[in-house]
Enzyme design. Structure first.
Site, short mmCIF file in Angstrom:
data_model
loop_
_atom_site.label_atom_id
_atom_site.label_comp_id
_atom_site.label_asym_id
_atom_site.label_seq_id
_atom_site.Cartn_x
_atom_site.Cartn_y
_atom_site.Cartn_z
N CYS A 51 0.82 -1.21 0.00
CA CYS A 51 0.00 0.00 0.00
C CYS A 51 0.85 1.25 0.00
O CYS A 51 2.02 1.22 0.36
CB CYS A 51 -0.86 0.05 1.26
SG CYS A 51 -1.98 -1.34 1.49
N CYS A 55 -2.91 4.88 2.80
CA CYS A 55 -4.00 3.93 2.58
C CYS A 55 -4.97 3.91 3.75
O CYS A 55 -4.56 3.83 4.91
CB CYS A 55 -3.45 2.52 2.35
SG CYS A 55 -4.74 1.33 1.92
N CYS A 82 -2.52 -2.99 -3.52
CA CYS A 82 -3.79 -2.85 -2.79
C CYS A 82 -4.88 -2.38 -3.75
O CYS A 82 -4.64 -1.52 -4.60
CB CYS A 82 -3.59 -1.83 -1.66
SG CYS A 82 -5.09 -1.39 -0.78
N CYS A 85 -6.06 1.57 -2.27
CA CYS A 85 -5.27 2.79 -2.47
C CYS A 85 -4.54 2.83 -3.82
O CYS A 85 -3.99 3.87 -4.17
CB CYS A 85 -4.28 2.99 -1.32
SG CYS A 85 -2.93 1.78 -1.28
#
Length: 98
Positions: A51, A55, A82, A85
């Protein structure tokens, strides 16, 4: 962009804290600092996901986190981006102040 400088902590505290918690980038993750986006990514070993620092996903335990300087390094280590994000894309727009 802010550069992350090492913080000075006592040797006793450094010995007790996991390596992730001793890394100044971890504080940017905890604070969900949008200014840190693009400077590094963090990966969660238990989920296999990486991430951006900002995030909104639930914060992982520090012992389950690895910090990477680039997206490419996180991917090379076997992590996937991810879906919340989108760390490989542009930063999501900032919310408008009320």
């Amino acid at each position: 962009m802010t550069k992350f400088e090492p913080q000075i902590i006592s040797p006793d505290a450094a010995a007790e804290a996991p390596p992730t918690e001793r890394d100044p980038r971890w504080q940017a993750v905890v604070a969900r600092d949008r200014n840190a986006d693009g400077q590094f990514v963090y990966a969660v070993r238990t989920t296999g996901v990486f991430c951006r620092p900002s995030c909104p996903a639930r914060l992982a335990k520090p012992q389950n986190v690895a910090l990477f300087d680039t997206v490419a390094l996180a991917e090379a280590a076997g992590f996937r981006p991810c879906l919340r994000c989108h760390p490989k894309g542009r930063s999501p727009p900032r919310p408008m102040p009320s």
